[in-house]
Design an enzyme around this catalytic site. Sequence first.
Site, PDB file in Angstrom:
ATOM      1  N   ARG A  16     -30.460  91.549  87.449  1.00  0.00           N
ATOM      2  CA  ARG A  16     -31.809  91.781  86.626  1.00  0.00           C
ATOM      3  C   ARG A  16     -31.803  90.632  85.310  1.00  0.00           C
ATOM      4  O   ARG A  16     -31.981  90.775  84.275  1.00  0.00           O
ATOM      5  CB  ARG A  16     -31.640  93.261  85.605  1.00  0.00           C
ATOM      6  CG  ARG A  16     -31.928  94.398  86.546  1.00  0.00           C
ATOM      7  CD  ARG A  16     -31.549  95.736  85.570  1.00  0.00           C
ATOM      8  NE  ARG A  16     -30.378  95.927  85.240  1.00  0.00           N
ATOM      9  CZ  ARG A  16     -29.990  96.650  84.065  1.00  0.00           C
ATOM     10  NH1 ARG A  16     -30.713  97.437  83.388  1.00  0.00           N
ATOM     11  NH2 ARG A  16     -28.724  96.833  83.724  1.00  0.00           N
ATOM     12  N   GLU A  17     -31.330  89.520  86.160  1.00  0.00           N
ATOM     13  CA  GLU A  17     -31.576  87.970  85.606  1.00  0.00           C
ATOM     14  C   GLU A  17     -32.956  88.118  84.537  1.00  0.00           C
ATOM     15  O   GLU A  17     -33.021  87.619  83.469  1.00  0.00           O
ATOM     16  CB  GLU A  17     -31.193  87.171  86.293  1.00  0.00           C
ATOM     17  CG  GLU A  17     -29.682  87.095  86.879  1.00  0.00           C
ATOM     18  CD  GLU A  17     -30.040  87.798  88.100  1.00  0.00           C
ATOM     19  OE1 GLU A  17     -28.848  87.307  88.939  1.00  0.00           O
ATOM     20  OE2 GLU A  17     -30.630  88.610  88.267  1.00  0.00           O
ATOM     21  N   ILE A 433     -40.782 120.373  73.812  1.00  0.00           N
ATOM     22  CA  ILE A 433     -40.969 119.965  74.905  1.00  0.00           C
ATOM     23  C   ILE A 433     -39.430 120.037  75.602  1.00  0.00           C
ATOM     24  O   ILE A 433     -39.226 120.337  76.876  1.00  0.00           O
ATOM     25  CB  ILE A 433     -41.726 118.749  75.624  1.00  0.00           C
ATOM     26  CG1 ILE A 433     -43.016 119.046  75.031  1.00  0.00           C
ATOM     27  CG2 ILE A 433     -41.573 118.626  76.964  1.00  0.00           C
ATOM     28  CD1 ILE A 433     -43.788 120.184  75.476  1.00  0.00           C
ATOM     29  N   ARG A 517     -38.828  96.734  82.809  1.00  0.00           N
ATOM     30  CA  ARG A 517     -38.478  97.949  82.700  1.00  0.00           C
ATOM     31  C   ARG A 517     -37.881  98.055  84.380  1.00  0.00           C
ATOM     32  O   ARG A 517     -38.842  98.082  84.937  1.00  0.00           O
ATOM     33  CB  ARG A 517     -39.216  98.861  82.288  1.00  0.00           C
ATOM     34  CG  ARG A 517     -38.522 100.292  82.574  1.00  0.00           C
ATOM     35  CD  ARG A 517     -39.375 101.272  81.746  1.00  0.00           C
ATOM     36  NE  ARG A 517     -38.902 102.812  82.284  1.00  0.00           N
ATOM     37  CZ  ARG A 517     -37.708 103.291  82.276  1.00  0.00           C
ATOM     38  NH1 ARG A 517     -36.849 102.757  81.570  1.00  0.00           N
ATOM     39  NH2 ARG A 517     -37.485 104.482  82.776  1.00  0.00           N
ATOM     40  N   ASP A 601     -39.165 121.273  84.104  1.00  0.00           N
ATOM     41  CA  ASP A 601     -40.183 120.135  84.160  1.00  0.00           C
ATOM     42  C   ASP A 601     -40.487 119.699  85.611  1.00  0.00           C
ATOM     43  O   ASP A 601     -39.746 119.417  86.321  1.00  0.00           O
ATOM     44  CB  ASP A 601     -39.601 118.809  83.285  1.00  0.00           C
ATOM     45  CG  ASP A 601     -39.293 119.353  81.953  1.00  0.00           C
ATOM     46  OD1 ASP A 601     -40.164 120.104  81.433  1.00  0.00           O
ATOM     47  OD2 ASP A 601     -38.594 118.698  81.163  1.00  0.00           O
ATOM     48  N   CYS A 645     -47.009 115.834  82.431  1.00  0.00           N
ATOM     49  CA  CYS A 645     -47.638 114.778  81.456  1.00  0.00           C
ATOM     50  C   CYS A 645     -48.317 113.738  82.510  1.00  0.00           C
ATOM     51  O   CYS A 645     -47.643 112.840  83.025  1.00  0.00           O
ATOM     52  CB  CYS A 645     -46.566 114.154  80.593  1.00  0.00           C
ATOM     53  SG  CYS A 645     -44.983 113.651  81.500  1.00  0.00           S
ATOM     54  N   HIS A 696     -45.751 109.291  71.745  1.00  0.00           N
ATOM     55  CA  HIS A 696     -45.597 107.874  72.170  1.00  0.00           C
ATOM     56  C   HIS A 696     -45.585 106.773  71.192  1.00  0.00           C
ATOM     57  O   HIS A 696     -45.310 105.687  71.324  1.00  0.00           O
ATOM     58  CB  HIS A 696     -46.352 107.575  73.397  1.00  0.00           C
ATOM     59  CG  HIS A 696     -46.068 108.375  74.644  1.00  0.00           C
ATOM     60  ND1 HIS A 696     -47.122 109.394  74.947  1.00  0.00           N
ATOM     61  CD2 HIS A 696     -45.270 108.290  75.729  1.00  0.00           C
ATOM     62  CE1 HIS A 696     -46.617 109.925  76.087  1.00  0.00           C
ATOM     63  NE2 HIS A 696     -45.431 109.303  76.596  1.00  0.00           N
TER      64      HIS A 696
END
Length: 758
Positions: A16-17, A433, A517, A601, A645, A696
């Site tokens: 993940r550089e 939730i 991400r 969920d 969601c 969010h």
Amino acid sequence: MTTLHFSGFPRVGAFRELKFAQEKYWRKEISEQELLAVAKDLREKNWKHQAAANADYVAVGDFTFYDHILDLQVATGAIPARFGFDSQNLSLEQFFQLARGNKDQFAIEMTKWFDTNYHYLVPEFHADTEFKANAKHYVQQLQEAQALGLKAKPTVVGPLTFLWVGKEKGAVEFDRLSLLPKLLPVYVEILTALVEAGAEWIQIDEPALTVDLPKEWVEAYKDVYATLSKVSAKILLSTYFGSVAEHAALLKSLPVDGLHIDLVRAPEQLDAFADYDKVLSAGVIDGRNIWRANLNKVLETVELLQAKLGDRLWISSSCSLLHTPFDLSVEEKLKANKPDLYSWLAFTLQKTQELRVLKAALNEGRDSVAEELAASQAAADSRANSSEIHRADVAKRLADLPANADQRKSPFADRIKAQQAWLNLPLLPTTNIGSFPQTTEIRQARAAFKKGELSAADYEAAMKKEIALVVEEQEKLDLDVLVHGEAERNDMVEYFGELLSGFAFTQYGWVQSYGSRCVKPPIIFGDVSRPEAMTVAWSTYAQSLTKRPMKGMLTGPVTILQWSFVRNDIPRSTVCKQIALALNDEVLDLEKAGIKVIQIDEPAIREGLPLKRADWDAYLNWAGESFRLSSTGCEDSTQIHTHMCYSEFNDILPAIAAMDADVITIETSRSDMELLTAFGEFKYPNDIGPGVYDIHSPRVPTEAEVEHLLRKAIEVVPVERLWVNPDCGLKTRGWKETLEQLQVMMNVTHKLRAELAK
């Protein structure tokens, strides 16, 4: 001779550089030049890995600092005008602002790339959108690869897929296909610039051909490729993620020089293209999963193709290798602890070598790679016969299920009476939730426990302290049905995967989700069962602190399936039902322990929908059955909740109703309760909890805003079936805004209850 080419490669690096460099740049810890240097180094390494596999063409233009569709928006001048940026002279800083937003503009919307877990930035098209070519991104990467002495093939998403994955914006109604005449000349300019820079072949990706395209979109391919074929490069039209057999006649007629088809996702389409008279690129190594291929079996297919096509046969992965982790060889723990499983896997670098072996076998004969083919066969045989994978008890349990195994004892109308008799909830009952803020202290305690620096007893004490705080704060707020806050969970899928048999985890098996991400999906390698209770101790501890009902919290079978790398030796539906039965054991243990409200969920049910609508019913049937299997067998008085969601329910509402959860909570605040209208029109039969504020954002909503949403909900849902809750879990929020947001929600609820009681 058979040609080997690559369609695309992971961008983030083995460790993940790119992610770490991007985030340092955003924090102003490194300069732009330092970030550019990291990126250049990663590109070179990627190309050298492809060259080491004896590739005839390496992929260029696929590397991006954020997203390849955002690169295309820049290259075509289609960046949102609302930012006020010049696409011809866009700085790297501005590029990141398009993706992440700035103080004046929200970020470009993200959504999933077809049916993968990768997210792209959705182009915003207006009726008056103007396009302008800027081929710099593609040309620069082509020249870099050429400077290393490599033959390179630029890869660009095609004009029809580009328009298809965008959205119409603005007050004027129009069809984005109408923009094609303005867009096409810009593509010609980009391709011409690549030809001038020395491109011999250009790969144009059209995965939109694998979905249900309207007739006029399909027809448009004729004119588009008639125009693009005038550019003096050879065009490889690339399709992936599904079958394009229904378009075989069209694709054979297009004036392109080659066609790539996905023979992993849709092996049956080969018959439709076996007589193709140009280059046929066979996508025979899975670009979306992590299983080693049985190369002898693959060779049976490609040798037949080679006999028909000769030099016109190309081979590659099914799609870009973007969707697979980088390198299995760094997984030392997995190799030590699960050597058999390790031998069954192939990440990106291993897949490049599988393609090298296939090319050698085709061009020099199987004997030239006899050792590699024998190793591939040994791994396939070991996997087929492993007792770690195939468990008679799990198979028997599934086989012995009675026909009504997925049905509750009584219909909802009877169950809700039994539930209300003991719950005794007020009108507009309130709940959360699931998760509460995951503080630094929680994460540090978990990390220390995993490293062995914190004893099990001390870790348990730390988590219980957090649970007690969550219970206390909810009681102070006067919530009706409480949650324990999930302090002990790092991730909603990983937590359960670590406690179920048939799952394994990697150290470095990261894949890009969006931008910087990355996610590290669990591997479902074998039959799934639950060795022991997973959540009962935490939930019963939380229940011991309060007289109010405590919700048990589980992740549903479909979501666990969707967010994992799934075994490919049995149907996904079978794996899903195995997970469902393991979760059902947990549901019944929770019930036995006195936890009589249990949430399962399922945020990923919609994501699993096949690309073609004709395949939806089959999927929704087994997905719904799996959910019901996970929640079956409990008493009528036990209340089953689910949470979802996403932004589009209308077309799958019957399937959601058929899941038969007693209460469904959904994310609705950002759409101003629009989503709820569909539930009202459909006359959704069970209880509903629409989210009344957006979790969010750290912003605390005003009471007027929450009241506006709740009143809209009351207009649509019978008040006796309406719950009040936030949109989603509170894991990413801070404590301060969490308590303030919940207080607003409770104030409005109390106000409306008093009004309704009059």
